[in-house]
Design an enzyme around this catalytic site. Sequence first.
Site, PDB file in Angstrom:
ATOM      1  N   LEU A 290       0.971  -1.242   0.075  1.00  0.00           N
ATOM      2  CA  LEU A 290       0.067   0.162  -0.098  1.00  0.00           C
ATOM      3  C   LEU A 290       0.861   1.379   0.005  1.00  0.00           C
ATOM      4  O   LEU A 290       1.814   1.293   0.839  1.00  0.00           O
ATOM      5  CB  LEU A 290      -0.804   0.036   0.972  1.00  0.00           C
ATOM      6  N   ASP A 291       0.629   2.191  -0.715  1.00  0.00           N
ATOM      7  CA  ASP A 291       1.368   3.506  -0.946  1.00  0.00           C
ATOM      8  C   ASP A 291       1.158   4.166   0.627  1.00  0.00           C
ATOM      9  O   ASP A 291       0.272   3.966   1.112  1.00  0.00           O
ATOM     10  CB  ASP A 291       0.676   4.584  -1.864  1.00  0.00           C
ATOM     11  N   PRO A 292       2.163   5.105   0.803  1.00  0.00           N
ATOM     12  CA  PRO A 292       2.168   5.664   2.014  1.00  0.00           C
ATOM     13  C   PRO A 292       1.163   6.761   2.321  1.00  0.00           C
ATOM     14  O   PRO A 292       0.642   6.823   3.365  1.00  0.00           O
ATOM     15  CB  PRO A 292       3.641   6.417   2.138  1.00  0.00           C
TER      16      PRO A 292
END
Length: 238
Positions: free
Chosen positions: A47-49
């Site tokens: 998951l992206d930041p």
Amino acid sequence: MNFLRGQVLVFDKPLGMTSFQLVAKVRWLITRAMGGRKLKVGHAGTLDPLASGLMLLCTGRATKQIEQLQAGVKAYEATLQLGATTPSYDLEHPVDHTFPTEHITEPLLRQVLHTFEGDIMQVPPVFSACKVEGVRAYDMARKGRGHEVTLQAKPLHIDEISLTAFRPHTMQADIRVVCSKGTYIRALARDIGESLHSGAHLIALRRTQVGNFTVQQAYTLPAFEEWLSQQSIETDLD
């Protein structure tokens, strides 16, 4: 509880934390609880930041399940800003272009979203972990070499995409997406914007489901640490 034999742990990743940071923190907490015994920990899907929500972490022998878990259908809740784009298709970078939005109505938006259901081809974002000649695309892009990156379109399946809210005064739309492994919601936002003859980028993203696991089952880090402190930990593999 035996983490060496293998556990699948369900986490709600907070906004701003990388997937690697979550894995490292959980590994450290469990290793400490095991008296320093080394432990393999991996995750089933990055998951992206700038995204929050469901992440599956596997420990010990359960890391062999990662590929199978990654293949599960995923569900997301996303907010799109219509009428503007960014180089990364999200808020990691500032807006680089703006577009007309006067023609965008809720019926048009619903009609366009419907065209993305089923089998589609999607070009991943330049700011992604896809590799170009062995180098991560985002590493090249962040060094100003994004123009050198050419990524090929990949086949995906969108089971469902629906509009859950539309705010015409701000040109923001909330959508729910159920999709296959490998789908970039940021790239979907880009493509939706283009299909609207405008632009779009992602301003919020939350993953709510992976396979049979839902975010309602997930631990926050503080809750996991409290739960872990109450467990009887085994450190044998037999």
